[in-house]
Design a protein around this motif. Structure first.
Motif, PDB file in Angstrom:
ATOM      1  N   ARG A   1      -5.136   1.737 -13.371  1.00 15.81           N
ATOM      2  CA  ARG A   1      -6.009   2.742 -12.777  1.00 15.81           C
ATOM      3  C   ARG A   1      -5.121   3.907 -12.341  1.00 15.81           C
ATOM      4  O   ARG A   1      -3.910   3.732 -12.150  1.00 15.81           O
TER       5      ARG A   1
ATOM      6  N   GLU B   1      -9.835   4.489 -14.616  1.00 16.97           N
ATOM      7  CA  GLU B   1      -9.602   3.045 -14.544  1.00 16.97           C
ATOM      8  C   GLU B   1      -9.865   2.372 -15.884  1.00 16.97           C
ATOM      9  O   GLU B   1     -10.825   2.710 -16.597  1.00 16.97           O
TER      10      GLU B   1
ATOM     11  N   ASP C   1      -1.307   3.277 -11.568  1.00 13.44           N
ATOM     12  CA  ASP C   1      -1.211   2.047 -10.777  1.00 13.44           C
ATOM     13  C   ASP C   1      -1.447   0.885 -11.740  1.00 13.44           C
ATOM     14  O   ASP C   1      -2.577   0.436 -11.927  1.00 13.44           O
TER      15      ASP C   1
ATOM     16  N   ASP D   1       0.847  -1.193   0.000  1.00 15.47           N
ATOM     17  CA  ASP D   1       0.000   0.000   0.000  1.00 15.47           C
ATOM     18  C   ASP D   1       0.882   1.243   0.000  1.00 15.47           C
ATOM     19  O   ASP D   1       2.015   1.220   0.483  1.00 15.47           O
TER      20      ASP D   1
ATOM     21  N   LEU E   1      -4.535   6.821  -9.505  1.00 14.01           N
ATOM     22  CA  LEU E   1      -4.862   7.233  -8.145  1.00 14.01           C
ATOM     23  C   LEU E   1      -4.524   8.710  -7.978  1.00 14.01           C
ATOM     24  O   LEU E   1      -3.579   9.219  -8.587  1.00 14.01           O
ATOM     25  N   THR E   2      -5.284   9.384  -7.133  1.00 13.00           N
ATOM     26  CA  THR E   2      -4.902  10.722  -6.704  1.00 13.00           C
ATOM     27  C   THR E   2      -4.897  10.738  -5.184  1.00 13.00           C
ATOM     28  O   THR E   2      -5.479   9.857  -4.539  1.00 13.00           O
TER      29      THR E   2
ATOM     30  N   GLU F   1      -6.432   8.539  -0.360  1.00 12.77           N
ATOM     31  CA  GLU F   1      -6.181   7.972  -1.689  1.00 12.77           C
ATOM     32  C   GLU F   1      -7.507   7.708  -2.396  1.00 12.77           C
ATOM     33  O   GLU F   1      -8.454   7.203  -1.788  1.00 12.77           O
ATOM     34  N   ARG F   2      -7.577   8.030  -3.691  1.00 12.33           N
ATOM     35  CA  ARG F   2      -8.823   7.866  -4.433  1.00 12.33           C
ATOM     36  C   ARG F   2      -8.537   7.475  -5.881  1.00 12.33           C
ATOM     37  O   ARG F   2      -7.587   7.981  -6.487  1.00 12.33           O
ATOM     38  N   VAL F   3      -9.343   6.583  -6.452  1.00  9.43           N
ATOM     39  CA  VAL F   3      -9.224   6.186  -7.858  1.00  9.43           C
ATOM     40  C   VAL F   3     -10.001   7.179  -8.711  1.00  9.43           C
ATOM     41  O   VAL F   3     -11.188   7.430  -8.462  1.00  9.43           O
TER      42      VAL F   3
END
Length: 422
Positions: free
Chosen positions: A90, A85, A137, A63, A92-93, A80-82
Motif C-alpha cells: 500500500r 493499495e 509500505d 508505526d 501512504l501519504t 498518515e493516509r493510505v
C-alpha cells in the motif's frame, strides 16, 4: 529448510514462559514501592531480565509516528493516509496542515529487503517540509494469503508502473537501495511505451545497479553461492499460525541473522552498553538503544519467488547492466530512457552497495541528456547514512530537493544539449 519456520516458531513458543517470567521480575525489581529495587544487585537483575526479554521477543511492525513538521517556518500537523493499495503493498501519504504553495510530489520506494518501510522514518521526516511525500509500505509475506497469488520481480515492476500512473502526473521518485533496479526497469519499460506517466525524475540511493563494481561481501556471497544454494538453504514455508500459511518465503528472521552477523561485534557492544545504562540509571541512553533496536529487529518475510528472482537477476546474472534483463519476457532497454532525470547518490563507506554501483545508472542511459543526470558521493557515511542521519538531513536531502526543483522547472523537451551536471 522446508520446516525451518516451524522449528523457529516452536522455539519461540517454548521461550514464552521464561520471557513472561523475566518481564514480571523486571517490573517487580523496578517498582519504587519495592525496597529491594534500590539495591545494586536488584538493578543488575532487572537490567538482565530486560535484556533477556528483548532478545527473545518478536518485534511487531513499528508505526511512523510522524505527527508534526515545519513548513515555511510554521509547525503544522501531519496525518498518515493510505492512497493506493494492492495485496502486497500500500502507499501512504502524509497530509500536512495548510501549505501555502504547491510542492513537488515525491514517492519514496522503500526497500523490500527484510525491514519495514518505517526504517525510512528519518528520510520521510527530512523530505516532508518541502514535498508532498508518498512511501511504499510493503506487506509482510506471511500475512498475505495464498489466494492473493504470487509476487515476483515482474509483479514488483508492475506495481511501480501502476503507482507512477495513479500518483502522477509530475511525480518524482526516490529509490532507497534494493528498489533502484526495479525502479529503473519500470521507468525504462514506460519510456519504451511512450507512457505519459513517466516520472519527472528518479533519485537512486545506494542501489545495486551494477554489483560487479566495488563488490561488497554481500555481492560476493550471492555470486559465489548462486540462486540454487539460496533456494535450498533460505526458503521455507509459512506455518499455519499466519494468514499466509504454506506460502514459500525467505523469512525475516534469516535476513536479520545475516544483518546481525555482518556487524556482530558492534551489536554485542551496544547491548553490553545498554545493560550498563540500565544499571546506572542512564534512562536517555537506554531509550535511544530501545528505539533503534525496536526498529532494527522488526523484520518481515519476502516471497520466495521475489527473493530468488532478485538474487539471480541483480547479483548473479547482472542482467540490467548487461542489457539482458527482461520484464514478462520483453527486454528492458535502458536506452529508452530519454525524459526521466536521474540523480545517483552513494556513500563513501557503504558496505552493502559499493561505490560505483549506483553511478552505473548514469552510464547505462546514453540517450538521456547529460543535463538530466547528476551524481553525489557523500563522504564519511555508510549504507544507512545515505538515507538517514545528520549528513543526510543537512547535505543529501537538500541536494535531492534542489535536483527535484531544477528538473521540475526544466521539462525534458527543453533541456540544453549535453550539459553536464556535477
Amino acid at each position: 529448510m522446508d520446516l525451518a519456520y516451524f522449528w523457529y516458531e516452536g522455539a519461540r513458543a517454548m521461550m514464552t514462559p521464561a520471557r513472561v517470567g523475566a518481564d514480571m521480575v523486571r517490573h517487580s525489581l523496578s517498582n519504587p514501592a519495592n525496597p529491594l529495587s534500590y539495591a545494586p544487585y536488584a538493578r543488575s537483575m532487572a537490567a538482565g531480565c530486560e535484556m533477556f526479554e528483548r532478545v527473545t521477543r518478536r518485534y511487531g511492525k513499528p508505526d511512523f509516528g510522524i505527527t508534526a513538521t515545519v513548513v515555511d517556518g510554521l509547525t503544522v500537523p501531519v496525518a498518515e493516509r493510505v492512497v493506493w493499495e494492492r495485496p502486497f503493498c500500500r502507499v501512504l501519504t502524509f497530509d500536512r496542515g495548510v501549505v501555502r504553495n504547491e510542492q513537488p510530489k515525491l514517492l519514496i520506494v522503500a526497500p523490500m529487503s527484510g525491514h519495514y518501510a518505517t526504517l525510512l522514518r528519518g528520510t520521510v521526516e527530512a523530505m516532508i517540509p518541502n514535498h508532498q511525500v508518498f512511501i511504499t509500505d510493503w506487506a509482510d509475506a506471511r500475512m498475505v494469503p495464498l489466494t492473493a497469488g504470487r509476487f515476483d520481480l515482474d509483479t514488483y515492476i508492475d506495481y511501480l508502473k501502476d503507482m507512477f500512473r495513479d500518483l502522477g502526473p509530475d511525480l518524482h521518485v526516490m529509490a532507497v537501495c534494493q528498489p533502484a533496479v526495479p525502479v529503473v526497469a519500470a521507468v525504462a519499460v514506460m519510456e519504451a511505451q511512450s507512457s505519459p506517466s513517466v516520472p519527472v525524475s528518479m533519485t537512486l540511493m545506494g542501489g545495486p545497479i551494477d554489483t560487479r563494481r566495488s563488490p561488497t561481501a554481500v555481492n560476493c556471497l550471492a555470486q559465489e553461492r548462486g540462486q540454487n544454494w539460496f533456494e535450498r538453504n533460505c526458503i521455507t514455508f509459512v506455518p499455519p499460525l499466519y494468514p499466509g500459511a504454506w506460502r514459500r518465503v525467505y523469512p525475516g528472521f534469516l535476513q536479520l541473522s545475516g544483518f546481525m552477523a555482518m556487524n556482530l561485534d558492534r551489536h554485542v557492544t551496544a547491548h553490553a552498553e545498554m545493560f550498563d545504562h540500565l544499571v546506572t540509571g542512564d534512562g536517555d541512553s537506554a531509550e535511544k538503544h530501545r528505539d533503534f533496536y525496536d526498529e532494527y529487529l522488526a523484520v518481515m518475510d519476502l516471497t520466495a519467488e521475489f527473493y530468488l528472482q532478485t538474487v539471480k537477476t541483480v547479483f548473479v546474472d547482472h542482467a540490467l547492466p548487461r542489457g539482458e534483463m527482461r520484464h514478462h519476457g520483453a527486454p528492458v532497454d535502458l536506452g529508452a530512457i530519454r525524459r526521466c532525470a536521474i540523480l545517483a547518490v552513494e556513500g563513501e563507506n557503504d558496505d552493502i552497495s559499493g561505490v560505483g554501483q549506483t553511478l552505473a545508472a548514469l552510464e547505462l542511459t546514453p540517450n538521456l541528456a547529460e543535463a538530466r543526470k547528476a551524481y553525489h558521493l557523500q563522504d564519511r557515511v555508510g549504507h544507512y547514512g545515505v538515507f538517514n542521519g545528520s549528513r543526510f538531513r543537512t547535505i543529501i536531502a537538500p541536494r535531492i530537493g534542489a535536483f527535484i526543483r531544477e528538473m521540475a522547472a526544466q521539462p525534458a523537451a527543453a533541456v540544453p544539449h549535453l550539459r553536464r551536471v556535477v
